[in-house]
Design an enzyme around this catalytic site. Structure first.
Site, short mmCIF file in Angstrom:
data_model
loop_
_atom_site.label_atom_id
_atom_site.label_comp_id
_atom_site.label_asym_id
_atom_site.label_seq_id
_atom_site.Cartn_x
_atom_site.Cartn_y
_atom_site.Cartn_z
N ARG A 284 42.98 35.92 44.10
CA ARG A 284 42.61 36.22 45.48
C ARG A 284 43.78 36.07 46.44
NH1 ARG A 284 36.28 34.51 46.29
NH2 ARG A 284 35.76 34.16 44.10
N ASP A 413 35.39 37.82 30.27
CA ASP A 413 35.45 39.23 30.66
C ASP A 413 36.85 39.74 30.95
OD1 ASP A 413 35.53 37.52 32.83
OD2 ASP A 413 34.18 38.69 34.09
N GLU A 548 31.61 45.06 40.42
CA GLU A 548 31.99 45.65 39.14
C GLU A 548 31.45 47.07 38.93
OE1 GLU A 548 32.74 41.47 39.08
OE2 GLU A 548 30.82 42.50 39.41
#
Length: 649
Positions: A284, A413, A548
């Site tokens: 971020r 993921d 996503e």
């Protein structure tokens, strides 16, 4: 002698008048039988009756919940018709007929309201083994409107949920919800081919509305709490502002960008005695600053990126060189979580794009060296299954832990995402990364890829010690976009075909919900005779404004130019506006995507809604392929674009 006298008796039978005596006799008979039972037998019977009563009371809410929002399936000759049951709700007052997306003051009276009803189940499903489309009924609201128009009656509308700021955030009664949720009347309309309907401007409006809430109630803080008009702190580093910098630049919101830049220049300091998560602060903050530097050329952002990058380096001072999860950026110390010495595999293998780019820009090799060691170690580790990796890795031993559990959801993921993206970033030269990526995809196909019933949706489940679970996180919806990106960069064409199948599934995770918004987790039905493909447990019904699915829609549209991906994205944006938008500014995550009457706001706007979700919406609707060209940039897992290195490097 006379025989002894005898009493004579007469037997009389009354019909129709002996009911009371007969019932009394039966009661006495049952009571005698009951008394003849042993004490043990009587106790067992009483226990069984009590247990049945308790079970009946306990299961009653579950039964009613099951039938709530039930989808009716009607079989026809050509296939299945999926029909959403729509409650009949009368229209609200005219004053609630307002645009769901606020317009700038100068243009507000010039543009028509942007209104849309909740989506019906879509007619794009394919039968297993054939190319024939399953016939799915169009949006039920449209059908009701057509019928009402023919009858000359007012149409029924389904209630939306534009959220007022004083609305309860967790739970609340139905009556409270009715009093506290503004319910605009909505119309179903297909604006997909109206040239005057500006989807790009709708995204900009959504960003302005979110930014308005952040600026008024959470300026310089990590996250907005739009319902309570307050803020939440995680690291105390202005996460939302930094995450949104490149989004504002891409959306051409220069005024908002300049005020944010001023805060970065004058207020942002990393010299704080605070623990930050290595992964989250890297993707971020470091990623956002590097991306903004590349888009603007302003050295301010590179200087700040170098500062935070250097302060994160103590995380790699471990016996195994697998980094700790937490770093104190003021003290220069690092540590694992209190409850374990493990780090998650996704977190330690999804910081590479950012640190590698920081080394390239600063010519300081230590950043890249640290993250490359992690990838080299994971490449050689035992404990994988057909290229799939476990979810945890120990920072002391450097070995995988909790073996035998494999998922493409949380904690694993972005490991798969960054295998491909590092290979692309580095000019497609690092063959070990490509080999690991291709092997992992074969492992997905072999172990995790299944079809649902009744509509044969392709989905990615999970594997635990050899047992398959049809559980799929919304996080897994990054995969269609990643597969399409690989195919664009020369990987096998069947990757694109799988991407299209999974994209359909991720869209249906939205379309089959009553709000048109996806839950955090779904379970797919695999048994023949199932009436719907997707089940959602009560604890999994929340929506966090995640990006996503929109991310993958962007990739699929950019590479195929198939307009349906834009239309699917538009439906999702409209439903975000309808069910998560807070009237005083900002958007909120919600608790229940199955309840359009009261989705139960959670009072939190994640920084990734501005950093990722709205950015991908804008790129999806843009016709400019050079706006963040996918031949020049690769996105980190927080949607911050970083340049693909020239081939000479």
């Amino acid at each position: 002698m006379h025989s002894p006298s005898r009493k004579e008796f007469v037997s009389l039978t009354f019909t129709g008048s002996g009911n009371y005596n007969n019932k009394q006799w039966r009661r006495q008979s049952c009571w005698r039988k009951w008394k003849q039972l042993s004490r043990l037998q009587r106790n067992l019977i009483l226990f069984t009756v009590a247990l049945m009563l308790v079970c009946g009371i306990a299961t009653y809410p579950t039964v009613t919940e099951h039938f709530r929002g039930l989808t009716v399936v009607v079989k026809e000759d050509e296939g299945h018709v999926l029909k959403l049951v729509i409650p009949e709700v009368l229209p609200e007052s005219d004053k609630q007929n307002q645009p769901l997306v606020p317009e700038p003051p100068s243009e507000k009276q010039k543009r028509p309201p942007h209104k849309r009803g909740p989506p019906g189940l879509q007619n794009r499903l394919q039968k297993k083994g054939t190319g024939a489309a399953i016939q799915v009924e169009e949006n039920p609201i449209q059908e009701a409107k057509k019928a009402d128009k023919e009858k000359g009656e007012k149409p029924l509308v389904k209630r939306g949920a534009l959220i007022e700021a004083d609305q309860a955030t967790e739970g609340g009664t139905a009556k409270e919800a009715e009093n506290k949720v503004a319910v605009p009347a909505v119309e179903q309309g297909d604006h997909s081919h109206e040239p005057e309907f500006d989807r790009l401007e709708a995204v900009r409006d959504a960003f302005r509305h979110a930014w308005k809430g952040y600026k008024e109630f959470a300026w310089g803080q990590d996250e907005l709490r739009p319902i309570s008009k307050s803020y939440g702190e995680w690291f105390g580093l202005g996460l939302t502002l930094i995450d949104a910098l490149d989004t504002m630049w891409i959306l051409n919101l220069r005024e908002e960008f300049e005020e944010a830049k001023t805060w970065v220049s004058t207020e942002l300091s990393f010299n704080k005695n605070v623990d930050v998560n290595l992964f989250e602060s890297t993707i971020r903050i470091l990623g956002g600053l590097l991306s903004t530097y590349h888009l603007t050329g302003d050295a301010l952002f590179l200087d700040k990126a170098k500062d935070i990058g250097t302060r994160l380096m103590p995380a790699f001072n471990t016996p195994s060189k697998i980094p700790y999860s937490d770093v104190n950026i003021g003290k220069g110390t690092a540590h694992p979580p209190r409850w374990t010495s493990d780090s998650t595999v996704a977190e330690v293998t999804s910081i590479q794009l950012e640190f590698r780019e920081l080394s390239r820009l600063t010519q300081d090799t230590r950043y890249r060296a640290a993250v490359d060691k992690v990838m080299q170690k994971v490449h050689k580790l035992e404990g994988k299954q057909d290229g799939l990796v476990p979810m945890f890795i120990n920072t002391n031993s450097g070995q995988f832990t909790h073996l035998g559990v494999f998922t493409l959801g949380a904690r694993a993921d972005s490991y798969y995402e960054y295998l491909l993206k590092q290979w692309i970033q580095g000019g497609q030269k690092e063959t070990e990364l490509l080999e690991d990526y291709l092997q992992a995809l074969e492992g997905v196909k072999k172990n995790l890829l299944k079809k649902s019933s009744p509509n044969s949706l392709t989905f990615v489940g999970e594997l635990s010690h050899g047992q398959f679970s049809p559980k799929m996180d919304h996080l897994v919806c990054f995969l269609p976009g990643t597969l399409a990106l690989g195919a664009h960069h020369g990987l096998p064409a069947d990757h694109m075909e799988l991407a299209k199948q999974l994209m359909e599934t991720c869209y249906q995770m939205y379309a089959q919900m009553e709000t048109g918004l996806s839950p955090e987790i779904v379970h797919f039905n695999m048994h023949e005779g199932s009436i719907r493909d997707v089940d959602v447990k009560l604890a999994d019904r929340h929506n966090l404004l995640r990006p996503e699915t929109v991310e993958s829609l962007f990739y699929l549209y950019r590479f195929t130019k198939d307009r349906k991906y834009r239309d699917w994205g538009w439906e999702i944006l409209q439903n975000f506006n309808k069910y998560t938008k807070v009237s005083t500014g900002g958007y909120t995550s919600i608790n229940n995507v199955r309840d359009p009457e009261y989705p139960s706001p959670r009072d939190k706007m994640e920084s990734f809604f501005l950093g990722e979700t709205l950015k991908y919406f804008y790129l999806l609707f843009s016709d400019d392929p050079e706006l963040v060209s996918l031949d020049k940039y690769v996105f980190n897992t927080e949607a911050h674009p970083l340049p693909i290195w020239p081939s000479a490097e």
